[in-house]
Design an enzyme around this catalytic site. Sequence first.
Site, PDB file in Angstrom:
ATOM      1  N   HIS A 183       0.848  -1.196   0.000  1.00  0.00           N
ATOM      2  CA  HIS A 183       0.000   0.000   0.000  1.00  0.00           C
ATOM      3  C   HIS A 183       0.881   1.243   0.000  1.00  0.00           C
ATOM      4  O   HIS A 183       2.028   1.203   0.449  1.00  0.00           O
ATOM      5  CB  HIS A 183      -0.896  -0.032   1.243  1.00  0.00           C
ATOM      6  CG  HIS A 183      -1.876   1.084   1.321  1.00  0.00           C
ATOM      7  ND1 HIS A 183      -1.592   2.278   1.957  1.00  0.00           N
ATOM      8  CD2 HIS A 183      -3.146   1.202   0.848  1.00  0.00           C
ATOM      9  CE1 HIS A 183      -2.641   3.075   1.876  1.00  0.00           C
ATOM     10  NE2 HIS A 183      -3.590   2.457   1.204  1.00  0.00           N
ATOM     11  N   THR A 185       1.293   3.646   1.802  1.00  0.00           N
ATOM     12  CA  THR A 185       1.860   4.102   3.071  1.00  0.00           C
ATOM     13  C   THR A 185       3.031   3.248   3.547  1.00  0.00           C
ATOM     14  O   THR A 185       3.642   3.562   4.572  1.00  0.00           O
ATOM     15  CB  THR A 185       0.785   4.092   4.173  1.00  0.00           C
ATOM     16  OG1 THR A 185       0.251   2.764   4.290  1.00  0.00           O
ATOM     17  CG2 THR A 185      -0.321   5.075   3.871  1.00  0.00           C
ATOM     18  N   LYS A 186       3.349   2.190   2.823  1.00  0.00           N
ATOM     19  CA  LYS A 186       4.396   1.275   3.270  1.00  0.00           C
ATOM     20  C   LYS A 186       5.776   1.711   2.752  1.00  0.00           C
ATOM     21  O   LYS A 186       5.898   2.626   1.941  1.00  0.00           O
ATOM     22  CB  LYS A 186       4.081  -0.155   2.808  1.00  0.00           C
ATOM     23  CG  LYS A 186       2.735  -0.679   3.310  1.00  0.00           C
ATOM     24  CD  LYS A 186       2.654  -0.677   4.822  1.00  0.00           C
ATOM     25  CE  LYS A 186       1.402  -1.347   5.359  1.00  0.00           C
ATOM     26  NZ  LYS A 186       0.168  -0.614   5.121  1.00  0.00           N
ATOM     27  N   ASN A 187       6.823   1.034   3.200  1.00  0.00           N
ATOM     28  CA  ASN A 187       8.189   1.369   2.767  1.00  0.00           C
ATOM     29  C   ASN A 187       8.338   1.206   1.261  1.00  0.00           C
ATOM     30  O   ASN A 187       8.926   2.055   0.583  1.00  0.00           O
ATOM     31  CB  ASN A 187       9.208   0.474   3.471  1.00  0.00           C
ATOM     32  CG  ASN A 187       9.242   0.655   4.965  1.00  0.00           C
ATOM     33  OD1 ASN A 187       8.215   0.906   5.593  1.00  0.00           O
ATOM     34  ND2 ASN A 187      10.418   0.519   5.565  1.00  0.00           N
ATOM     35  N   ILE A 189       6.156   0.401  -2.239  1.00  0.00           N
ATOM     36  CA  ILE A 189       4.752   0.596  -2.595  1.00  0.00           C
ATOM     37  C   ILE A 189       4.438   0.209  -4.028  1.00  0.00           C
ATOM     38  O   ILE A 189       5.324   0.140  -4.889  1.00  0.00           O
ATOM     39  CB  ILE A 189       4.327   2.063  -2.356  1.00  0.00           C
ATOM     40  CG1 ILE A 189       5.053   3.006  -3.328  1.00  0.00           C
ATOM     41  CG2 ILE A 189       4.582   2.478  -0.910  1.00  0.00           C
ATOM     42  CD1 ILE A 189       4.537   4.442  -3.298  1.00  0.00           C
TER      43      ILE A 189
END
Length: 382
Positions: A183, A185-187, A189
């Site tokens: 997603h 918002t992850k490291n 993406i």
Amino acid sequence: MDQTYSIPFNKPYMSGKELHYISQAVLSGMIKGNGNFTHKVHELFKKKFGFENCLLTTSCTDALEMAAMLIGIKEGDEVIMPSFTFVSTANAFVLRGAKILFADSLADHPNMDVSKLEALITPKTRAIVPVHYAGVACDMDKIMELASKYNLYVIEDAAQAIDAYYKERPLGSFGHMATFSFHETKNIIAGEGGMLVINDQQFFERAEILWEKGTNRAAFFRGEVNKYGWVDAGSSFLPSDIIAAFLYAQLENLEDIQRRRGEIWHYYKEKLQVLEDEGFIKLPVNQNWTTNNFHMFYIVCRSLDDRSALINHLKAHNVLAVFHYLSLHKSEFYQNKHDGRDLPNSDFFTDHLLRLPFFYEITEEELEYVVSLLFSFFKGTN
């Protein structure tokens, strides 16, 4: 939305080759799922982290749902997981009819308190689902010991835990299966996206069938069968190769992305240490068995009122900081299904934890500004 703030909570990062690889995928004429870039992503994860088998999915939610199907969760089964987690962790098993037994968090960390798990195990328990919050490992030795003792499955929810390690072994490699999220918002993406890691060989063949809508289509294209058909229940869990192309460009830059995120994390930690020393906040803690993959930086406020006022203070200065999960055992959907146990640590983090702006392109000046706002709030300084 984040875009209305001068310093948003999150900003998706483009490493440089995303559009180039997407163009390659489109020009190849093969943009369906399980294409060339999907294979590249699979091979990269196997080589880098030693995963035995993995399947790219449209989301971590889908990967969790596949895991629930693969271990045969059915009506009346029980699954143990933390209350302080995203709803997808529970939904995957609730959809198959399972009852969720929620575990409390540790007193000093949102991860579930492994010392309390054994008391939750009953003859109906089928699985334990540890969630590695903020990319910090749960005590996997103890979890796997319990799983072996009671013949339970372990599904690691490693949504936030790419490139994180427990005793020098990558998270996602311990459980029978594990799930990751890509997603935005992850490291690393892909906008939306996820992956199922399968570490137990008994699930390899069926996982691919579920992934391909319940057909043995993937085996057909490898030439292993002369025709393919409907052989099991399944769904369309695999993403377009366009998503895989974007993700592959990110993964090629994993080391650089992690380096920059580490710089940001350590900046916050160093600059905010005095606020912890003076009792205004608490900072993240690590156990000595785990690495930090710099997924987020959070602070723990003294009270809900403190946190609410701080959020408003930051917003007034065009900075967005956000709280995180609401305890699932108190959710509108599950509160009447919960067994009634108090989970005070989960509730504490629900009311006190605040995540600060954290993204690759945040500048030193922006970091200084965020820190200065925290000092002005807690100490009345400009």
